[in-house]
Design an enzyme around this catalytic site. Structure first.
Site, mmCIF file in Angstrom:
data_model
loop_
_atom_site.group_PDB
_atom_site.id
_atom_site.type_symbol
_atom_site.label_atom_id
_atom_site.label_comp_id
_atom_site.label_asym_id
_atom_site.label_seq_id
_atom_site.Cartn_x
_atom_site.Cartn_y
_atom_site.Cartn_z
ATOM 1 C CE1 TYR A 1 42.094 59.992 30.996
ATOM 2 C CE2 TYR A 1 44.107 60.702 30.908
ATOM 3 C CZ TYR A 1 43.160 60.287 31.661
ATOM 4 O OH TYR A 1 43.411 60.224 32.971
ATOM 5 C CB VAL B 1 42.758 52.855 30.576
ATOM 6 C CG1 VAL B 1 44.043 53.314 30.981
ATOM 7 C CG2 VAL B 1 42.813 52.679 29.072
ATOM 8 C CG ASP C 1 40.165 51.207 37.910
ATOM 9 O OD1 ASP C 1 40.231 51.826 36.936
ATOM 10 O OD2 ASP C 1 41.684 50.992 38.218
ATOM 11 C CD GLU C 2 35.908 53.446 41.483
ATOM 12 O OE1 GLU C 2 35.529 54.638 41.836
ATOM 13 O OE2 GLU C 2 36.747 53.116 40.914
ATOM 14 C CB SER D 1 45.424 53.472 38.962
ATOM 15 O OG SER D 1 44.525 53.599 39.791
ATOM 16 C CB SER E 1 38.419 58.681 32.999
ATOM 17 O OG SER E 1 39.642 57.647 32.649
ATOM 18 N N GLY F 1 37.166 54.032 32.402
ATOM 19 C CA GLY F 1 38.369 54.368 33.227
ATOM 20 C C GLY F 1 38.196 54.523 34.651
ATOM 21 C CE LYS G 1 42.425 56.367 31.571
ATOM 22 N NZ LYS G 1 43.519 57.089 32.150
ATOM 23 C CB THR H 1 45.418 60.965 35.565
ATOM 24 O OG1 THR H 1 44.692 61.624 34.718
ATOM 25 C CG2 THR H 1 45.313 61.551 36.931
#
EC number: 4.1.3.3
Length: 308
Positions: A142, A215, A200-201, A217, A174, A198, A172, A50
Site C-alpha cells: 500500500y 481502490v 479516484d479523480e 473511497s 495512492s 488510489g 495499491k 485509510t
C-alpha cells in the site's frame, strides 16, 4: 469470495461504521455488503485502510472488522483485502496471521511512517517479515507517500521483489506520480501484478497507462458510475469515459474546497446509502451540517451521461 481470481476492477476502500459513542458498529456490515453489490456493482473491498481509520483502531477492533467483512462477504464478494499495516512489526504480523486464519483474499501493508525505512532494503525487510506470517495469502504493498512521507519509488521497490516476497501480487498506488506508476507497469508486464490506482479523480489517466483496477473511497457511493466509466474506456469510448471522470472530479473538487476527509466521506456514505456510518474517531471530528447540506445538493445536481 472467489479463490484464484485476479484482483482487478473497482475495490471499495470501506469506512468503519461506528455507533454515536464511537464504538465500531459491526451490525451494519451485512447491509453494507449488500449495498455495495446491489447498488454500486462493487464486489471487492479493502478493509481497515485509510478510509477505514485502520490506524486509529485497536488490534482487537481491526480483527473484529476483518472477521465480519470476511463472514458477510462470503458468496457475495470476490475479494476481501485486509490492511494489516501498523507501526509495530509484531502487531502487523499478528494481524497478518489473523487475516490468513479467517480466510481473507489478500493482505496489504502500508510502510511504517514514524520510524521510517530510509531505503528499499529496509522497507522490503519490514514487508517480508509481515508477508511471511501469511505464506499462502496474496500480498499487496500500500503506497501512499502523501500520508507516510516515504519517498521510496515503487519502481525501485518492485525490482526483484518476488525473490523476497513470493506471495507479492501488486500495489495499491495512492500517489499522483504517474511516471512512477507507468514505469512499474512497463517493467513488470510479464509478472501479471495488479496495479490498483488510489487517486479516484485521476483514475482515467492511470487506466490509460495500464492500471488494471482502483481502490478508493468514492467507489462506496459512486461505484456504479465509475464502472460505467471503465466500460466506456474498454469499449473504447474515451469521450464518454472523460464525461464520467470529469463529473466525479467536479463533485470532489467541490467538497475538497469545503474540507473533505474521512469524516466527510462517512457523512456522504450515510446520506447516499442510508446506512448510518456514524462519527469518525478522534482526532478526526464529525462533518458539519453545512457540509452535509452542500455536498448532498451538489451530488444531487450532477447530471450523469446515463440519465441518472
Amino acid at each position: 469470495m472467489t479463490p484464484g481470481k485476479k484482483l482487478e476492477g473497482l475495490v471499495a476502500a470501506t469506512v468503519t461504521p461506528m455507533t454515536p459513542d464511537g464504538q465500531i458498529n459491526l451490525s451494519v456490515i451485512r447491509q453494507y455488503v449488500d449495498y455495495l453489490v446491489s447498488e454500486q456493482n462493487v464486489k471487492n473491498v479493502f478493509v481497515n485502510g485509510t478510509t477505514g481509520e485502520g490506524l486509529s483502531l485497536s488490534t482487537q477492533e481491526r480483527k473484529q472488522l476483518a472477521e465480519e467483512w470476511v463472514c458477510q462477504g462470503k458468496d457475495k464478494l470476490d475479494h476481501v483485502i485486509i490492511h494489516v499495516g501498523a507501526l509495530s512489526l509484531t502487531e502487523s504480523q499478528e494481524l497478518a496471521r489473523h487475516a490468513a486464519a479467517i480466510g481473507a483474499s489478500g493482505i496489504a501493508v502500508i510502510a511504517p511512517f514514524f520510524f521510517k525505512p530510509t531505503n528499499k532494503d529496509e522497507l522490503i525487510a519490514f514487508l517480508q517479515k509481515v508477508a511471511s506470517e501469511a505464506p499462502a495469502v496474496p500480498f499487496y504493498y500500500y503506497h501512499i507517500p502523501p500520508l507516510t512521507g516515504l519517498k521510496i519509488r515503487v519502481e525501485e521497490l518492485l525490482d526483484g521483489i518476488k525473490e523476497w516476497i513470493p506471495t507479492f501480487q501488486g500495489v495499491k498506488f495512492s500517489d499522483t506520480d504517474l511516471l512512477d506508476l507507468a514505469q512499474c507497469i512497463n517493467k513488470n508486464e510479464r509478472e501479471q501484478f495488479a496495479f490498483l490506482y488510489g487517486v479516484d479523480e485521476q483514475l482515467l489517466s492511470a487506466l490509460a497507462i495500464g492500471a488494471n483496477g482502483a481502490v478508493g473511497s468514492t467507489y462506496n457511493y459512486l461505484g456504479r458510475k465509475t464502472n460505467l466509466m471503465l466500460q466506456a474506456f474498454v469499449k473504447p469510448d474515451l469521450a464518454l469515459a472523460r464525461k464520467y471522470q470529469f463529473l466525479t472530479g467536479e463533485f470532489l473538487n467541490f467538497v475538497v474546497k469545503l474540507g473533505f476527509g474521512v469524516a466527510q466521506t462517512k457523512a456522504v456514505m450515510t446520506f447516499v446509502s442510508g446506512i448510518p456510518m456514524g462519527p469518525p474517531r478522534l482526532p478526526l471530528v464529525d462533518a458539519s451540517e453545512e457540509f452535509i447540506v452542500k455536498a448532498k445538493a451538489k451530488l444531487d445536481s450532477i447530471v450523469w451521461p446515463d440519465g441518472d
